[in-house]
Design a protein around this motif. Structure first.
Motif, PDB file in Angstrom:
ATOM      1  N   ALA A   1       0.679  -1.200  -0.021  1.00  0.00           N
ATOM      2  CA  ALA A   1      -0.011  -0.116  -0.007  1.00  0.00           C
ATOM      3  C   ALA A   1       0.812   1.247  -0.162  1.00  0.00           C
ATOM      4  CB  ALA A   1      -0.695   0.033   1.192  1.00  0.00           C
ATOM      5  N   PHE A   2       1.881   1.264   0.997  1.00  0.00           N
ATOM      6  CA  PHE A   2       2.983   2.634   0.882  1.00  0.00           C
ATOM      7  C   PHE A   2       3.598   2.625  -0.615  1.00  0.00           C
ATOM      8  CE2 PHE A   2       6.919   4.252   1.753  1.00  0.00           C
ATOM      9  CZ  PHE A   2       6.571   5.395   2.393  1.00  0.00           C
ATOM     10  N   ALA A   3       3.915   1.397  -1.119  1.00  0.00           N
ATOM     11  CA  ALA A   3       4.514   1.626  -2.396  1.00  0.00           C
ATOM     12  C   ALA A   3       3.816   2.016  -3.410  1.00  0.00           C
ATOM     13  CB  ALA A   3       5.347   0.265  -2.680  1.00  0.00           C
ATOM     14  N   ASP A   4       2.324   1.651  -3.462  1.00  0.00           N
ATOM     15  CA  ASP A   4       1.519   2.174  -4.106  1.00  0.00           C
ATOM     16  C   ASP A   4       1.125   3.664  -4.197  1.00  0.00           C
ATOM     17  OD1 ASP A   4      -0.545   1.786  -6.383  1.00  0.00           O
ATOM     18  OD2 ASP A   4      -2.025   2.003  -4.799  1.00  0.00           O
ATOM     19  N   ALA A   5       1.274   4.064  -2.995  1.00  0.00           N
ATOM     20  CA  ALA A   5       1.127   5.524  -2.726  1.00  0.00           C
ATOM     21  C   ALA A   5       2.181   6.375  -3.369  1.00  0.00           C
ATOM     22  CB  ALA A   5       0.789   5.784  -1.215  1.00  0.00           C
ATOM     23  N   VAL A   6       3.359   6.016  -2.919  1.00  0.00           N
ATOM     24  CA  VAL A   6       4.481   6.409  -3.479  1.00  0.00           C
ATOM     25  C   VAL A   6       4.633   6.525  -5.027  1.00  0.00           C
ATOM     26  CG1 VAL A   6       7.047   6.471  -3.725  1.00  0.00           C
ATOM     27  CG2 VAL A   6       5.947   5.980  -1.280  1.00  0.00           C
ATOM     28  N   SER A   7       4.173   5.347  -5.782  1.00  0.00           N
ATOM     29  CA  SER A   7       4.058   5.307  -6.998  1.00  0.00           C
ATOM     30  C   SER A   7       3.214   6.344  -7.694  1.00  0.00           C
ATOM     31  CB  SER A   7       3.487   4.063  -7.628  1.00  0.00           C
ATOM     32  OG  SER A   7       4.561   3.106  -7.373  1.00  0.00           O
ATOM     33  N   LYS A   8       1.792   6.744  -6.909  1.00  0.00           N
ATOM     34  CA  LYS A   8       0.851   7.436  -7.374  1.00  0.00           C
ATOM     35  C   LYS A   8       1.474   8.849  -7.193  1.00  0.00           C
ATOM     36  CE  LYS A   8      -2.957   4.109  -7.074  1.00  0.00           C
ATOM     37  NZ  LYS A   8      -3.943   3.848  -6.105  1.00  0.00           N
ATOM     38  N   ALA A   9       2.218   9.086  -6.292  1.00  0.00           N
ATOM     39  CA  ALA A   9       2.671  10.325  -5.997  1.00  0.00           C
ATOM     40  C   ALA A   9       3.969  10.869  -7.114  1.00  0.00           C
ATOM     41  CB  ALA A   9       3.337  10.710  -4.622  1.00  0.00           C
ATOM     42  N   LYS A  10       4.155  10.143  -7.789  1.00  0.00           N
ATOM     43  CA  LYS A  10       5.310  10.106  -9.055  1.00  0.00           C
ATOM     44  C   LYS A  10       5.330  11.574  -9.825  1.00  0.00           C
ATOM     45  CE  LYS A  10       7.414   8.475 -13.242  1.00  0.00           C
ATOM     46  NZ  LYS A  10       7.475   7.379 -13.939  1.00  0.00           N
ATOM     47  N   PRO A  11       6.184  12.542  -9.471  1.00  0.00           N
ATOM     48  CA  PRO A  11       6.121  13.926 -10.037  1.00  0.00           C
ATOM     49  C   PRO A  11       6.292  13.720 -11.521  1.00  0.00           C
ATOM     50  CG  PRO A  11       8.325  13.438  -8.852  1.00  0.00           C
ATOM     51  CD  PRO A  11       7.463  12.187  -8.734  1.00  0.00           C
ATOM     52  N   ALA A  12       5.726  14.962 -12.095  1.00  0.00           N
ATOM     53  CA  ALA A  12       5.982  15.127 -13.478  1.00  0.00           C
ATOM     54  C   ALA A  12       7.266  15.256 -13.976  1.00  0.00           C
ATOM     55  CB  ALA A  12       5.056  16.636 -13.824  1.00  0.00           C
ATOM     56  N   GLY A  13       8.280  15.684 -13.133  1.00  0.00           N
ATOM     57  CA  GLY A  13       9.546  15.908 -13.609  1.00  0.00           C
ATOM     58  C   GLY A  13      10.351  14.572 -13.428  1.00  0.00           C
ATOM     59  N   ALA A  14       9.830  13.529 -12.955  1.00  0.00           N
ATOM     60  CA  ALA A  14      10.528  12.453 -12.874  1.00  0.00           C
ATOM     61  C   ALA A  14      11.018  11.705 -14.024  1.00  0.00           C
ATOM     62  CB  ALA A  14      10.025  11.319 -11.734  1.00  0.00           C
ATOM     63  N   LYS A  15      12.368  11.307 -14.429  1.00  0.00           N
ATOM     64  CA  LYS A  15      12.785  10.647 -15.624  1.00  0.00           C
ATOM     65  C   LYS A  15      13.452   9.084 -15.238  1.00  0.00           C
ATOM     66  CE  LYS A  15      11.861  14.433 -18.439  1.00  0.00           C
ATOM     67  NZ  LYS A  15      11.039  15.183 -17.486  1.00  0.00           N
ATOM     68  N   GLY A  16      13.268   8.388 -16.234  1.00  0.00           N
ATOM     69  CA  GLY A  16      13.769   7.309 -16.144  1.00  0.00           C
ATOM     70  C   GLY A  16      13.200   6.439 -14.931  1.00  0.00           C
ATOM     71  N   THR A  17      13.905   5.228 -14.436  1.00  0.00           N
ATOM     72  CA  THR A  17      13.332   4.473 -13.465  1.00  0.00           C
ATOM     73  C   THR A  17      12.901   5.280 -12.158  1.00  0.00           C
ATOM     74  OG1 THR A  17      14.530   2.616 -14.314  1.00  0.00           O
ATOM     75  CG2 THR A  17      13.492   2.471 -12.215  1.00  0.00           C
ATOM     76  N   TYR A  18      11.652   5.254 -11.709  1.00  0.00           N
ATOM     77  CA  TYR A  18      11.295   6.109 -10.567  1.00  0.00           C
ATOM     78  C   TYR A  18      11.581   5.264  -9.256  1.00  0.00           C
ATOM     79  CZ  TYR A  18       8.027   8.299  -7.606  1.00  0.00           C
ATOM     80  OH  TYR A  18       7.307   8.990  -6.390  1.00  0.00           O
ATOM     81  N   ILE A  19      11.165   3.969  -9.162  1.00  0.00           N
ATOM     82  CA  ILE A  19      11.409   3.476  -7.776  1.00  0.00           C
ATOM     83  C   ILE A  19      12.527   2.552  -8.142  1.00  0.00           C
ATOM     84  CG2 ILE A  19      10.782   1.787  -6.090  1.00  0.00           C
ATOM     85  CD1 ILE A  19       7.978   2.746  -6.211  1.00  0.00           C
ATOM     86  N   GLN A  20      13.955   2.778  -7.681  1.00  0.00           N
ATOM     87  CA  GLN A  20      15.027   2.352  -7.977  1.00  0.00           C
ATOM     88  C   GLN A  20      15.579   1.105  -6.984  1.00  0.00           C
ATOM     89  OE1 GLN A  20      17.811   5.675  -8.372  1.00  0.00           O
ATOM     90  NE2 GLN A  20      17.145   6.107 -10.691  1.00  0.00           N
ATOM     91  N   ARG A  21      15.374   1.584  -5.821  1.00  0.00           N
ATOM     92  CA  ARG A  21      15.811   0.409  -4.797  1.00  0.00           C
ATOM     93  C   ARG A  21      14.791   0.421  -3.762  1.00  0.00           C
ATOM     94  NH1 ARG A  21      20.535   2.649  -6.194  1.00  0.00           N
ATOM     95  NH2 ARG A  21      20.991   4.127  -4.496  1.00  0.00           N
ATOM     96  N   VAL A  22      14.526  -0.721  -2.953  1.00  0.00           N
ATOM     97  CA  VAL A  22      13.825  -0.844  -1.948  1.00  0.00           C
ATOM     98  C   VAL A  22      14.362  -1.706  -0.904  1.00  0.00           C
ATOM     99  CG1 VAL A  22      11.406  -1.472  -1.114  1.00  0.00           C
ATOM    100  CG2 VAL A  22      11.524  -0.869  -3.375  1.00  0.00           C
ATOM    101  N   ALA A  23      14.220  -1.384   0.301  1.00  0.00           N
ATOM    102  CA  ALA A  23      14.731  -2.169   1.392  1.00  0.00           C
ATOM    103  C   ALA A  23      13.773  -2.165   2.838  1.00  0.00           C
ATOM    104  CB  ALA A  23      16.196  -1.525   1.771  1.00  0.00           C
ATOM    105  N   VAL A  24      13.631  -3.132   3.330  1.00  0.00           N
ATOM    106  CA  VAL A  24      12.979  -3.235   4.621  1.00  0.00           C
ATOM    107  C   VAL A  24      13.924  -3.540   5.760  1.00  0.00           C
ATOM    108  CG1 VAL A  24      10.710  -3.837   3.471  1.00  0.00           C
ATOM    109  CG2 VAL A  24      12.401  -5.495   4.339  1.00  0.00           C
ATOM    110  N   SER A  25      13.638  -3.195   6.812  1.00  0.00           N
ATOM    111  CA  SER A  25      14.428  -3.143   8.177  1.00  0.00           C
ATOM    112  C   SER A  25      13.796  -3.322   9.119  1.00  0.00           C
ATOM    113  CB  SER A  25      15.566  -2.302   8.260  1.00  0.00           C
ATOM    114  OG  SER A  25      14.933  -0.875   8.198  1.00  0.00           O
ATOM    115  N   SER A  26      14.120  -3.705  10.397  1.00  0.00           N
ATOM    116  CA  SER A  26      13.187  -3.352  11.665  1.00  0.00           C
ATOM    117  C   SER A  26      14.440  -2.318  12.450  1.00  0.00           C
ATOM    118  CB  SER A  26      13.192  -4.693  12.609  1.00  0.00           C
ATOM    119  OG  SER A  26      14.463  -5.259  12.874  1.00  0.00           O
ATOM    120  N   THR A  27      13.657  -1.893  13.823  1.00  0.00           N
ATOM    121  CA  THR A  27      14.370  -0.785  14.465  1.00  0.00           C
ATOM    122  C   THR A  27      15.902  -1.167  14.686  1.00  0.00           C
ATOM    123  OG1 THR A  27      12.180  -0.256  15.428  1.00  0.00           O
ATOM    124  CG2 THR A  27      14.119   0.554  16.553  1.00  0.00           C
TER     125      THR A  27
END
Length: 233
Positions: A192-218
């Motif tokens: 859901a978070f990734a989807d929200a970030v995807s939908k917030a893609k700005p007009a000026g973004a070029k190339g691959t938008y979401i390049q790297r993703v990582a998860v972690s705990s505290t």
């Protein structure tokens, strides 16, 4: 003490290949297995985006309503008067006020995590920019925190809405749940978070938008995630 800490970190990293990209289900499982603290660790997701936030047309910000909540107890302050102040209190806001709340916040008393304001209060709240801005708490219509729907905004904040804003390095991150959550619920929240970030893609973004993703705990190590595994196909 340092050696014990070092041993703990090394043990947590065992079995995680630093260069491998894992599917999100596997990544969540590995993170949860390593969240061994005495407290309920927060699970975080971070994304490197193909944007340069120094350009106005590449700014990324928004809000995501996590389907399973964040697991956090969020204290909410509302700047409102009259009927809207009553509505905020009825919806469960922790702090409600106008000039009195302004004076408290301006004096450094900030005992809340999220700040909401009705539009008519913004000339007053705007004067708190130097206090609320650096903390990422300034109410903003783009993320639904400047609104006449006070009830909806308070309930969203209490129910697990997380705000996100890209940092200078092009990274956006958020806490999306707790280690005690079921794997499935964490995966749903991350998607859901990734989807929200995807939908917030700005007009000026070029190339691959979401390049790297990582998860972690505290307290745990990060696990790199295959970006396609968190994005809707």
């Amino acid at each position: 003490m340092a050696s014990n800490e070092g041993k703990r970190i090394r043990a947590a990293r065992e079995g995680i290949e630093p260069t491998k990209l894992y599917g999100i289900e596997d990544a969540v499982k590995m993170i949860k297995e390593r969240a061994k603290s005495k407290f309920d660790e927060t699970i975080e997701v971070s994304m490197n985006l193909g944007v340069d936030p120094r350009h106005a047309d590449q700014m990324v910000r928004g809000v995501c309503n996590l389907p399973n909540g964040s697991g956090r107890t969020v204290r909410v302050a509302v700047f409102a008067r009259g009927a809207k102040a009553d509505e905020a209190k009825a919806a469960g806001a922790d702090v409600v006020g106008a000039e009195d709340l302004f004076e408290a916040v301006n004096g450094g008393k900030i005992d809340f995590d999220r700040c909401i304001a009705t539009p008519d209060m913004m000339p007053l709240v705007g004067r708190l920019g130097k206090v609320l801005g650096p903390r990422g708490m300034m109410p903003n219509p783009k993320v639904g925190t400047v609104t006449m729907d006070v009830k909806g905004a308070v309930e969203a904040a209490k129910g697990g809405a997380v705000e996100f804003r890209v940092e200078k390095a092009g990274i956006v991150h958020a806490g999306i749940g707790k280690a005690s959550f079921d794997d499935t619920k964490l995966v749903e929240n991350i998607k859901a978070f990734a989807d929200a970030v995807s939908k917030a893609k700005p007009a000026g973004a070029k190339g691959t938008y979401i390049q790297r993703v990582a998860v972690s705990s505290t307290m745990g190590p990060g696990v790199k995630v295959e970006p396609s595994s968190v994005l809707a196909s």
